[in-house]
Enzyme design. Structure first.
Site, PDB file in Angstrom:
ATOM      1  CB  CYS A  98      -8.638  19.717  28.229  1.00 13.34           C
ATOM      2  SG  CYS A  98      -8.932  21.485  28.393  1.00 13.34           S
ATOM      3  CG  HIS A 140      -3.134  21.265  27.484  1.00 10.60           C
ATOM      4  ND1 HIS A 140      -3.795  20.200  26.924  1.00 10.60           N
ATOM      5  CD2 HIS A 140      -4.090  21.986  28.137  1.00 10.60           C
ATOM      6  CE1 HIS A 140      -5.089  20.285  27.220  1.00 10.60           C
ATOM      7  NE2 HIS A 140      -5.294  21.349  27.958  1.00 10.60           N
ATOM      8  CD  GLU A 141      -3.250  24.346  31.114  1.00  8.66           C
ATOM      9  OE1 GLU A 141      -4.190  25.135  30.900  1.00  8.66           O
ATOM     10  OE2 GLU A 141      -3.432  23.139  31.327  1.00  8.66           O
ATOM     11  CG  HIS A 144      -6.620  26.339  27.220  1.00 10.02           C
ATOM     12  ND1 HIS A 144      -7.795  25.911  26.648  1.00 10.02           N
ATOM     13  CD2 HIS A 144      -6.183  25.291  27.968  1.00 10.02           C
ATOM     14  CE1 HIS A 144      -8.057  24.671  27.034  1.00 10.02           C
ATOM     15  NE2 HIS A 144      -7.084  24.263  27.830  1.00 10.02           N
TER      16      HIS A 144
END
Ligand code: CO
Length: 186
Positions: A98, A140-141, A144
């Site tokens: 990341c 993954h994004e 966030h």
């Protein structure tokens, strides 16, 4: 314009990001800046909280990995107000890193398949299904936007082992070769 990337430990990475609409100021420019920032740091994905904006916006450009992974050819996306509406398939381990957590890579378990609803930069709505590495990058994004960092998904033991390294990153002790903002830098 290349924007500084917010490092691990910053409170904004822990907030649930809010939805936006087409009146959001200078959105086109912000999206351009995010692509430029991602390119400059050689990332494949970037979420708005990582450039200090707590809004539901993420960008992806994984086309550069098409030699190794043909399914990623042309995988360039802007996703606004995304919601993952279904996780399915097997749980798979895959090595992740990341831009907010430089120098750390860990195998993370995630579902193979997702169904996601989102808007593009013109606020057209899409519902799509992804699997494999594309799904992995989106998840993954997307994390966030939910205030989750990938290391949160490590085992308790692994998290304990990573703790001091993560504190160092928050203080700016890292060799990232791109601009960052560190919450605990003296
Ligand atoms: Co990340």
């Amino acid at each position: 314009m290349i924007l500084p990337i917010v490092a691990y430990g910053s409170p904004i990475l822990r907030k649930k990001a809010v939805e936006i609409d087409k009146n959001y100021p200078d959105l086109k420019k912000l999206i351009e800046d995010m692509f430029q920032t991602m390119e400059a740091s050689q990332g494949v994905g970037l979420a708005a909280p990582q450039i200090n904006k707590s809004i539901r916006l993420l960008v992806i450009d994984a086309d550069g990995y098409k030699e190794d992974e043909p399914t990623l050819e042309g995988f360039i996306k802007v996703m606004i107000n995304p919601t993952i509406i279904e996780f399915s398939g097997e749980k798979i381990l895959f090595n992740e890193g990341c831009l907010s957590v430089p120098g750390i890579r860990e195998d993370i378990e995630r579902y193979d398949i997702i169904k996601i609803k989102y808007q593009d930069q013109d606020f057209n709505t899409f519902e799509e299904t992804y699997s494999g590495i594309a799904s992995r990058i989106i998840q993954h994004e997307y994390d966030h936007l939910e205030g989750v960092v990938f290391t949160d998904r490590c085992s308790v033991l692994k998290k304990r082992l990573l703790k001091s390294k993560l504190i160092e990153i928050s203080k700016g002790i890292t060799n990232a070769n791109y601009r960052m903002n560190f919450p605990n830098k003296k």
